[in-house]
Design a protein around this motif. Sequence first.
Motif, mmCIF file in Angstrom:
data_model
loop_
_atom_site.group_PDB
_atom_site.id
_atom_site.type_symbol
_atom_site.label_atom_id
_atom_site.label_comp_id
_atom_site.label_asym_id
_atom_site.label_seq_id
_atom_site.Cartn_x
_atom_site.Cartn_y
_atom_site.Cartn_z
ATOM 1 N N LEU A 45 0.803 -1.215 0.000
ATOM 2 C CA LEU A 45 0.000 0.000 0.000
ATOM 3 C C LEU A 45 0.842 1.274 0.000
ATOM 4 O O LEU A 45 0.422 2.288 -0.560
ATOM 5 N N ALA A 46 2.014 1.221 0.590
ATOM 6 C CA ALA A 46 2.889 2.403 0.571
ATOM 7 C C ALA A 46 3.362 2.713 -0.845
ATOM 8 O O ALA A 46 3.822 3.820 -1.123
ATOM 9 N N VAL B 99 -14.375 13.697 -2.451
ATOM 10 C CA VAL B 99 -12.990 14.156 -2.374
ATOM 11 C C VAL B 99 -12.727 14.729 -0.982
ATOM 12 O O VAL B 99 -13.537 15.509 -0.461
ATOM 13 N N GLU B 100 -11.601 14.355 -0.393
ATOM 14 C CA GLU B 100 -11.221 14.871 0.928
ATOM 15 C C GLU B 100 -9.963 15.715 0.824
ATOM 16 O O GLU B 100 -9.226 15.645 -0.167
ATOM 17 N N ALA B 101 -9.723 16.503 1.860
ATOM 18 C CA ALA B 101 -8.612 17.459 1.842
ATOM 19 C C ALA B 101 -7.258 16.785 1.673
ATOM 20 O O ALA B 101 -6.333 17.381 1.119
ATOM 21 N N THR B 102 -7.119 15.550 2.101
ATOM 22 C CA THR B 102 -5.842 14.838 1.995
ATOM 23 C C THR B 102 -5.612 14.245 0.607
ATOM 24 O O THR B 102 -4.513 13.787 0.306
ATOM 25 N N ASP B 103 -6.639 14.229 -0.226
ATOM 26 C CA ASP B 103 -6.520 13.656 -1.569
ATOM 27 C C ASP B 103 -5.792 14.617 -2.498
ATOM 28 O O ASP B 103 -5.791 15.829 -2.289
ATOM 29 N N ARG C 201 -7.603 5.326 1.978
ATOM 30 C CA ARG C 201 -7.254 6.398 2.922
ATOM 31 C C ARG C 201 -7.055 5.851 4.329
ATOM 32 O O ARG C 201 -6.130 6.253 5.033
ATOM 33 N N SER C 202 -7.940 4.941 4.739
ATOM 34 C CA SER C 202 -7.874 4.418 6.108
ATOM 35 C C SER C 202 -6.589 3.639 6.353
ATOM 36 O O SER C 202 -6.199 3.420 7.493
ATOM 37 N N ARG C 203 -5.933 3.228 5.260
ATOM 38 C CA ARG C 203 -4.673 2.496 5.368
ATOM 39 C C ARG C 203 -3.478 3.361 5.001
ATOM 40 O O ARG C 203 -2.375 2.869 4.819
ATOM 41 N N GLY C 204 -3.714 4.650 4.856
ATOM 42 C CA GLY C 204 -2.621 5.586 4.586
ATOM 43 C C GLY C 204 -2.144 5.592 3.149
ATOM 44 O O GLY C 204 -1.069 6.119 2.853
ATOM 45 N N ALA C 205 -2.916 5.003 2.240
ATOM 46 C CA ALA C 205 -2.510 4.954 0.833
ATOM 47 C C ALA C 205 -2.908 6.241 0.111
ATOM 48 O O ALA C 205 -3.814 6.958 0.520
ATOM 49 N N MET C 206 -2.224 6.495 -0.984
ATOM 50 C CA MET C 206 -2.431 7.700 -1.782
ATOM 51 C C MET C 206 -3.716 7.587 -2.603
ATOM 52 O O MET C 206 -3.960 6.573 -3.254
ATOM 53 N N VAL C 207 -4.528 8.652 -2.575
ATOM 54 C CA VAL C 207 -5.759 8.718 -3.362
ATOM 55 C C VAL C 207 -5.669 9.939 -4.268
ATOM 56 O O VAL C 207 -5.431 11.051 -3.803
ATOM 57 N N VAL C 208 -5.847 9.707 -5.571
ATOM 58 C CA VAL C 208 -5.750 10.770 -6.573
ATOM 59 C C VAL C 208 -7.057 10.842 -7.349
ATOM 60 O O VAL C 208 -7.548 9.824 -7.845
ATOM 61 N N TYR C 209 -7.601 12.035 -7.427
ATOM 62 C CA TYR C 209 -8.757 12.295 -8.288
ATOM 63 C C TYR C 209 -8.265 13.096 -9.485
ATOM 64 O O TYR C 209 -7.521 14.065 -9.322
ATOM 65 N N VAL C 210 -8.690 12.690 -10.661
ATOM 66 C CA VAL C 210 -8.312 13.379 -11.893
ATOM 67 C C VAL C 210 -9.571 13.979 -12.503
ATOM 68 O O VAL C 210 -10.623 13.333 -12.533
#
Length: 196
Positions: A8-9, A93-97, A47-56
């Motif tokens: 996941l990292a 979409v969340e602020a961390t994305d 997100r709950s596992r700390g993985a990167m989420v990208v919206y395009v």
Amino acid sequence: MTEHTLILARTALVLIDLQNSNVKRELAPYTAEQTVGNCVLLAQEMRSRGAMVVYVRVLLNELPVPLADAPMRPPGAAAPPYDASELAEMAGVEATDIVVTKRQWGAFYGTELDQLLRRRHIDTLLLGGIATNFGVESTARAAFDRSYKLVFAEDAMSSMDAEAHHFACKHIFPKMGRVRSTRALIDMLHAGTGDA
């Protein structure tokens, strides 16, 4: 094809064009609500596992309008509404994305996506979005050319044509990576096995 472990990292969820213009379309084989709902589930899990989420998202007013037999927007057609290129509220979409803006079908050309992924040592992409055979497939082909490992969430993507969706998921994507259901991916994440 042998399975591989999702680290996941080193994995990013990349969701293509979940924007107002697309979620209002009549889609097949999955409705916009089903498609976006599955994308949201995957984003929450990642997100709950700390993985990167990208919206395009794509700037519709800046998409090329080529001389073509069946252009997406015929020359002279009215410009899309001002908010058509905005990510839909239902996309969650969340602020961390991370949000990447593109001006063509694929998410790599002319954007910072590749640099953002490589700086975080991402080597695997989990893909979903609208539409399967346009933005998702174009992005997948560019990612494949750049040696990313690919996992496709088959029911977290849809198209304007069910046959086009099925063709990509049965004949194109399996040659580039692994095609799985949202449920299978979430079960795998819950089990902590990392096998896609």
